[in-house]
Design an enzyme around this catalytic site. Structure first.
Site, PDB file in Angstrom:
ATOM      1  N   ARG A 231       1.561  -4.564  -6.977  1.00 24.06           N
ATOM      2  CA  ARG A 231       1.066  -5.766  -6.308  1.00 24.06           C
ATOM      3  C   ARG A 231       1.358  -7.003  -7.141  1.00 24.06           C
ATOM      4  NH1 ARG A 231      -4.452  -3.794  -3.109  1.00 24.06           N
ATOM      5  NH2 ARG A 231      -3.342  -2.266  -1.837  1.00 24.06           N
TER       6      ARG A 231
ATOM      7  N   SER B 188      -9.758  -4.564  -9.347  1.00 28.85           N
ATOM      8  CA  SER B 188     -11.120  -4.260  -8.943  1.00 28.85           C
ATOM      9  C   SER B 188     -11.861  -3.850 -10.207  1.00 28.85           C
ATOM     10  CB  SER B 188     -11.082  -3.116  -7.933  1.00 28.85           C
ATOM     11  OG  SER B 188     -12.259  -3.051  -7.200  1.00 28.85           O
TER      12      SER B 188
ATOM     13  N   ARG C  82       0.854  -1.189   0.000  1.00 29.36           N
ATOM     14  CA  ARG C  82       0.000   0.000   0.000  1.00 29.36           C
ATOM     15  C   ARG C  82       0.886   1.235   0.000  1.00 29.36           C
ATOM     16  NH1 ARG C  82      -5.259   0.298   1.107  1.00 29.36           N
ATOM     17  NH2 ARG C  82      -5.242  -1.808   1.947  1.00 29.36           N
TER      18      ARG C  82
END
Length: 423
Positions: A389, A350, A275
Site C-alpha cells: 500500500r 493499524s 487488497r
RNA sequence: GGAGGGGUGGCUGAGCGGUCGAAAGCACUGGUCUUGAAAACCAGAGAAGGGCGACCUUCCCAGGGUUCGAAUCCCUGCCCCUCCGCCA
C-alpha cells in the site's frame, strides 16, 4: 481472553461494553456454565482429595507392615466415581473456554461508539493532499508494464501480483527503509520468524478459533497455517514465559509476507494491488509493562507515522469505533494515507493496544518487582507500514502528470540514487 | 531417511511405585553482620486454578494405559541433541 474472574464479578459492565461492538453476551448461558463448572470442580476436587488421603494411608500402613487389604477394599469404586466426575468437569470446562475464547476484547472507554468505519473518528491530519493540476492516474496505470497482474493471475490466480524491474526494487527499497528507520531511529530489534505457524500460536493472538476462514491452511498432515501478519509469530515469541521486568519493554520489528484468504471480501478492492492474498508488511510489536501500554500505543503509532512523514505522504490518523475494532484489540488507531486517484484516505497501518487480552491467551507474563509475582504483560502491534500500500501511495502521490514518478528523497539511497522511476 | 541419547520449577540439575511440588546449586526476597556495599550465615520463596476464608485441587513435554497410589512402569505422539546419509 477476558479475565474470567472479572467476567464473573463484572458481568454487567462487560456485557455493556461488548454491546458497543454489536455483541450480545449470553449472560444466562454463561451463568449456567459457571454454575455447572463450579459444582463439578468442587466434586472433582473432593473426590481427588479422598483418593489422595486413602492412598497415603495405604502407603503408611504398608511401610508399617500392616495388612493393607481392608484399606484397599474401603476405597471401593472411588476411581470410577472420580473418572465420571472428571469427564463431566472436562466437558463443562471445554464448553466454557470455547465460549470465553470466542468473546472479543471489550473496547476501552476512550473508544468512540459506532457500528462501522463510517463512525470512526479522525484525530489529526498531516499535510494537505497535493492539488494536482492534472487528472491523477491510479497506481495500475502508472506502474504500466512493471506491474504484471496477468502473469500473476496465470501462475497463482486473482489477488496476486508480479512486480518487475524498478517497481520490484522500489518495493524492496521501501521495506529496507522502513526496517532501518525502526531499528536505527526507534530502537526496535529486528527479528526473522517462521511464516507457517501452528494452531496454538494463532489462538494466542486471537485469530483462532473464530477466524479460521480468513487463513490459508496447509493441506496434509501438518496442522499449520500461513501467517496473516507478523504479529502472530512475533507476539508469540514470549508465549508461556515469565520475563524479567528489566527486559521490558520489548520492541520487535519484523518484515514478513502476509497471507489472507479475504473470504467475505469478494468484489471488494479488486482493482490493482490494494487488497491481495499475499502482501509484505513491516510490523512493529511491543511487549510492555501494563502501566505503560497507553503511552506505548501513542509511541508505536508515532513510529509508524514517522515513515509516512519521511516519505512526505499526506495521511490522517483515525480512532476506530467500537464496531470496527478487531477481535483482540481494546483500542486501535488506523493511519490512512491519501490516494489521489481515489481521492480519499485509505488504511495503510493499524496500531492496537491489546492490553492483557493476548497475554492471557498466551500465558505471557513478567515478574512484578514489587510483589515478586508474575503478572500479565500488555501487548501492542502496528504496521510500520504495509509495503504494497505504501508502494501505491508513492506512485500516486509522486506522479508528475506526464506519466513519470519521482523517487521520494528518503528513498534515494535505497534506489541507487535514482530521482525518478523508469517504469 | 538410518542409528543413538534426552525433555523435571525463573535457570542448571538429582530423583527408589507411597508421607514428592519434588534434593542440590544459581538467581530472587527478608533478616543478622557492616559506616555502606560485597562476602558469610539464618529464614523465605515454584506456576495455574477454585473458595469470603481456614484451606483445597492441578501441574515433572503432551495424550492414553497399568495401579488403591505414577515424575518413576507400559503405549502413542511432539520437540530437542549427537552421529551417518541427503541437501540451499
Amino acid at each position: 481472553m477476558i479475565d474470567p474472574r472479572r467476567l464473573r464479578l463484572e458481568i454487567g459492565s462487560i456485557a455493556e461494553r461488548l454491546r458497543l461492538r454489536g455483541i450480545e453476551l449470553d449472560v444466562a448461558r454463561l451463568e449456567e456454565l459457571e454454575t455447572r463448572r463450579k459444582r463439578m470442580q468442587e466434586e472433582v476436587e473432593r473426590l481427588r482429595n479422598r483418593r489422595r488421603a486413602a492412598s497415603r494411608q495405604i502407603g503408611e500402613a504398608k511401610a508399617a507392615g500392616d495388612d493393607i487389604a481392608p484399606l484397599v477394599a474401603a476405597v471401593g469404586n472411588l476411581g470410577d466415581d472420580l473418572a465420571e466426575a472428571v469427564r463431566q468437569f472436562d466437558a463443562v470446562r471445554d464448553e466454557l473456554s470455547e465460549f470465553v475464547n470466542a468473546l472479543p476484547n471489550p473496547p476501552d472507554d476512550s473508544v468512540p461508539p459506532g457500528r462501522d468505519e463510517t463512525d470512526n473518528v479522525e484525530l489529526r491530519r498531516w499535510q494537505e493532499p497535493v492539488d494536482f493540476n492534472f487528472e491523477p492516474r491510479d497506481h495500475v496505470s502508472l506502474a504500466s508494464a512493471s506491474l504484471d497482474l496477468e502473469a500473476a493471475a496465470k501462475i497463482a490466480g486473482s489477488r496476486f501480483s508480479v512486480l518487475r524491474g524498478p517497481l520490484a526494487r522500489l518495493h524492496r527499497g521501501l521495506t529496507q527503509f522502513m526496517i532501518d528507520t525502526h531499528v536505527l531511529e526507534h530502537g526496535y530489534e529486528e527479528v526473522y520468524v517462521p511464516y507457517l505457524v501452528d494452531r496454538r500460536t494463532l489462538v494466542g493472538t486471537g485469530q483462532l478459533p473464530k477466524f479460521e476462514d480468513d487463513l490459508f491452511a496447509i493441506d496434509g498432515e501438518r496442522d499449520q497455517f500461513l501467517i496473516p501478519t507478523a504479529e502472530v509469530p512475533v507476539t508469540n515469541l514470549i508465549r508461556e514465559s515469565i520475563l524479567d521486568y528489566a527486559e521490558l519493554p520489548l520492541r520487535f520489528v519484523a518484515h514478513t509476507p502476509c497471507f489472507r484468504s479475504e473470504a467475505g471480501n469478494y468484489g471488494k478492492d479488486t482493482h490493482g494491488i490494494f487488497r491481495q492474498h499475499q502482501f509484505e508488511k513491516v510490523e512493529l510489536v511491543q511487549i510492555v509493562d501494563p502501566a505503560k501500554s497507553w503511552d506505548a500505543l501513542d509511541e508505536l503509532t508515532a513510529h509508524a507515522e514517522t515513515i509516512l512523514r519521511k516519505l512526505e505522504l499526506p495521511y490522517r490518523a483515525v480512532a476506530l469505533c467500537a464496531g470496527d475494532l478487531g477481535f483482540a484489540a481494546a483500542k486501535t488507531i488506523d493511519l490512512e494515507v491519501w490516494l489521489p486517484a481515489e481521492r480519499r484516505y485509505r488504511e495503510i497501518s493499524s496500531c492496537s493496544n491489546f492490553l492483557d487480552f493476548q497475554a492471557r491467551r498466551m500465558l505471557a507474563r513478567y515478574r512484578n518487582p514489587e510483589t515478586g509475582r508474575p503478572n500479565y504483560v500488555h501487548t501492542l502491534n502496528g504496521s510500520g507500514l504495509a509495503v504494497g500500500r505504501t508502494l501505491i501511495a508513492v506512485l500516486e502521490n509522486y506522479q508528475d502528470g506526464n506519466g513519470a514518478v519521482h523517487v521520494p528523497d528518503a528513498l534515494r539511497g535505497y534506489m541507487g540514487g535514482s530521482t525518478r522511476l523508469d517504469l
